[in-house]
Design an enzyme around this catalytic site. Structure first.
Site, PDB file in Angstrom:
ATOM      1  N   HIS A 266     -13.604   2.400   0.075  1.00 12.70           N
ATOM      2  CA  HIS A 266     -13.579   1.286   1.051  1.00 12.70           C
ATOM      3  C   HIS A 266     -14.145  -0.020   0.471  1.00 12.70           C
ATOM      4  O   HIS A 266     -14.587  -0.893   1.219  1.00 12.70           O
ATOM      5  CB  HIS A 266     -14.423   1.614   2.318  1.00 12.70           C
ATOM      6  CG  HIS A 266     -13.983   2.790   3.090  1.00 12.70           C
ATOM      7  ND1 HIS A 266     -14.876   3.712   3.602  1.00 12.70           N
ATOM      8  CD2 HIS A 266     -12.758   3.202   3.459  1.00 12.70           C
ATOM      9  CE1 HIS A 266     -14.209   4.651   4.255  1.00 12.70           C
ATOM     10  NE2 HIS A 266     -12.928   4.367   4.179  1.00 12.70           N
TER      11      HIS A 266
ATOM     12  N   GLU B 245      -8.471  -5.505   5.043  1.00 13.10           N
ATOM     13  CA  GLU B 245      -8.313  -5.166   3.629  1.00 13.10           C
ATOM     14  C   GLU B 245      -7.070  -5.822   3.033  1.00 13.10           C
ATOM     15  O   GLU B 245      -7.077  -6.235   1.875  1.00 13.10           O
ATOM     16  CB  GLU B 245      -8.255  -3.635   3.466  1.00 13.10           C
ATOM     17  CG  GLU B 245      -9.628  -3.010   3.667  1.00 13.10           C
ATOM     18  CD  GLU B 245      -9.589  -1.550   4.083  1.00 13.10           C
ATOM     19  OE1 GLU B 245      -9.158  -1.292   5.233  1.00 13.10           O
ATOM     20  OE2 GLU B 245      -9.980  -0.691   3.297  1.00 13.10           O
TER      21      GLU B 245
ATOM     22  N   ARG C 117     -14.582  15.200   7.910  1.00 18.73           N
ATOM     23  CA  ARG C 117     -15.261  15.489   6.639  1.00 18.73           C
ATOM     24  C   ARG C 117     -16.735  15.780   6.873  1.00 18.73           C
ATOM     25  O   ARG C 117     -17.364  15.155   7.740  1.00 18.73           O
ATOM     26  CB  ARG C 117     -15.150  14.302   5.676  1.00 18.73           C
ATOM     27  CG  ARG C 117     -13.734  14.001   5.304  1.00 18.73           C
ATOM     28  CD  ARG C 117     -13.656  12.857   4.300  1.00 18.73           C
ATOM     29  NE  ARG C 117     -12.365  12.208   4.412  1.00 18.73           N
ATOM     30  CZ  ARG C 117     -12.159  10.907   4.263  1.00 18.73           C
ATOM     31  NH1 ARG C 117     -13.143  10.105   3.962  1.00 18.73           N
ATOM     32  NH2 ARG C 117     -10.952  10.418   4.411  1.00 18.73           N
TER      33      ARG C 117
ATOM     34  N   ASN D 220       0.874  -1.176   0.000  1.00 17.31           N
ATOM     35  CA  ASN D 220       0.000   0.000   0.000  1.00 17.31           C
ATOM     36  C   ASN D 220       0.912   1.227   0.000  1.00 17.31           C
ATOM     37  O   ASN D 220       1.435   1.625   1.036  1.00 17.31           O
ATOM     38  CB  ASN D 220      -0.896  -0.036   1.247  1.00 17.31           C
ATOM     39  CG  ASN D 220      -1.869   1.127   1.292  1.00 17.31           C
ATOM     40  OD1 ASN D 220      -1.833   2.013   0.424  1.00 17.31           O
ATOM     41  ND2 ASN D 220      -2.731   1.129   2.284  1.00 17.31           N
TER      42      ASN D 220
ATOM     43  N   ARG E 149      -2.735  -2.101  -3.281  1.00 21.42           N
ATOM     44  CA  ARG E 149      -3.970  -1.386  -2.986  1.00 21.42           C
ATOM     45  C   ARG E 149      -4.022  -0.119  -3.853  1.00 21.42           C
ATOM     46  O   ARG E 149      -3.072   0.670  -3.869  1.00 21.42           O
ATOM     47  CB  ARG E 149      -3.992  -0.977  -1.521  1.00 21.42           C
ATOM     48  CG  ARG E 149      -5.269  -0.289  -1.165  1.00 21.42           C
ATOM     49  CD  ARG E 149      -5.065   0.838  -0.213  1.00 21.42           C
ATOM     50  NE  ARG E 149      -6.323   1.528  -0.005  1.00 21.42           N
ATOM     51  CZ  ARG E 149      -6.433   2.644   0.676  1.00 21.42           C
ATOM     52  NH1 ARG E 149      -5.368   3.193   1.218  1.00 21.42           N
ATOM     53  NH2 ARG E 149      -7.586   3.217   0.802  1.00 21.42           N
TER      54      ARG E 149
END
Ligand code: AMP
Length: 397
Positions: free
Chosen positions: A180, A384, A241, A7, A91
């Site tokens: 996601h 993940e 956010r 990643n 990823r």
């Protein structure tokens, strides 16, 4: 079979080496501050103390070389030879609508990845540098790219389109992509397994609630809608956010603040959400603590989060024409029993019955609904990296 999961960010490289015989992690680590003063590698062989090296690391190629050296090091390594690595899984934050699933890297794929840069300008360039770095070090190794957006590519057009004039989709690909996806995919598969059913017979809502949060409607194993949009700003209120709001808030606030487009984007992504409302923190634990001490704005932020999750679950139940299971994952979903309970209590009218005692868990896989709950409620810790390793094995071998 050993799979290296990578990643890469613009200045970081995270990795995990999986032994796919038993899906265990043999070693993992992080190269931080690539190209910046103070660059370092932290590597950890499973069960051993971490090994840290602080040295100038000018680019991703140097970083990758250090990782491969660490993996084969006589003391803290786990491999005799790099030939033991069968493949690498990368990823990728955005595959736009070029990629509907994980694919093996070739020149065409690299070209399409470059075309996706405008959709993830902070992430995709780093991912590309990571792929190039391992191609440089191990030219024969198969590389697979696994996209955060791919799982959402099954959404119907009426769910992913925005009401902007058509040309903005046709020319600039402005639409909902979601995020996601690897996590939603992983927990939906695992939840079906726990329930002893095939994903194809379930209507599920997966709630990935962390610092960034997204909620997906997964019908018969396929995503049919998701709360994040063109970017990860949409959906429920998040750590920093805004989540959903009237788009006209943007020019309205810009008229007041005189922010440029980039400044406004930063403001909505970094200064808003739980942090902006509570004035306390972006971390739900701090917000909960403040609310418990009587901070009304902290309590409001929590109420907004719980209300937002509830609304999405209601909407997606309607979108799927029913609901069999709600799955909670990520930092908040896995750890905040109070968030799960508050949301489920609001959904009692549609057959969701939480078992307060069973729900009193953190970070563990469990069914937390009452035995007679029409809709099952599950906590499934996400993974993940394992999903990327599995996808790499599926695609490359
Ligand atoms: P993530 O982005 O998945 O690492 O999730 C980070 C979020 O999870 C932060 O808002 C944390 O406050 C939240 N979180 C972690 N542990 C807990 C907990 N025990 N209770 C409430 N929130 C938690």
């Amino acid at each position: 079979m050993k799979i290296l999961v990578i990643n890469c960010g613009s200045s970081s490289l995270k990795y995990q080496l999986f032994d796919m015989e038993n899906e265990s992690v043999s070693a993992k680590g992080l190269v931080d501050r690539i190209g910046i003063e103070g660059s370092n590698l932290t590597h950890r062989k499973t069960g051993a103390e971490p090994f840290t090296l602080t040295t100038p690391i000018k680019d991703h190629k140097v970083a990758m070389k250090l990782v491969l050296d660490a993996l084969t090091d006589a003391n803290h390594g786990v491999l005799k030879s790099l030939d033991e690595i069968s493949g690498a899984g990368h990823r990728i934050v955005s595959g736009g609508d070029y990629f509907k699933e994980a694919v093996l890297v070739n020149d065409e794929v690299m070209d399409a990845l470059r075309k996706c840069i405008p959709l993830a300008p902070l992430h995709n360039p780093g991912h590309i540098m990571g792929i190039e770095a391992i191609q440089h070090a191990l030219p024969k190794l198969p590389n697979v790219v696994v996209f955060d957006t791919a799982f959402h590519q099954t959404m119907p057009d009426y769910a992913y389109m925005y009401g902007l004039p058509w040309e903005f989709y046709e020319t600039h690909r402005v639409r909902r992509y979601g995020a996601h996806g690897t996590s939603h995919h992983f927990v939906s598969l695992r939840a079906a397994e726990i329930l002893g059913k095939s994903p194809s017979e379930l209507k599920m809502i997966t709630c990935h609630l962390g610092n960034g949060s997204s909620i997906s409607a997964v019908k018969n194993g396929k995503c049919i809608d998701t709360s994040m949009g063109l970017t990860p700003l949409a959906g429920v209120i998040m750590g920093t956010r805004t989540g959903d709001m009237d788009p006209a808030c943007v020019p309205f606030v810009q008229n007041i603040t005189k922010y440029s487009a980039d400044e406004m984007n930063n403001f909505m992504n970094k200064k808003s959400g739980l942090l902006g409302i509570s004035g306390v923190s972006s971390d739900l634990r701090d917000v909960e603590e403040a609310a418990n001490k009587g901070n009304e704005r902290a309590q409001l932020a929590i109420n907004m989060l719980e209300y937002g999750i509830t609304k999405y679950i209601g909407a997606y139940t309607a979108a799927m024409g029913g609901l069999d299971a709600i799955v909670f994952t990520a930092g908040i979903g896995e750890n905040s029993a109070s968030t799960r309970e508050a949301v489920c209590k609001k959904l009692e009218f549609m057959g969701v019955k939480i078992d307060t005692a069973k729900n009193n868990i953190r970070g563990k896989e469990a069914i937390v609904s009452a035995d007679d709950s029409k809709v099952k409620v599950l906590v499934v810790p996400t993974n993940e990296e394992l999903m990327i390793a599995r996808e790499t094995k599926r695609v490359a071998f």
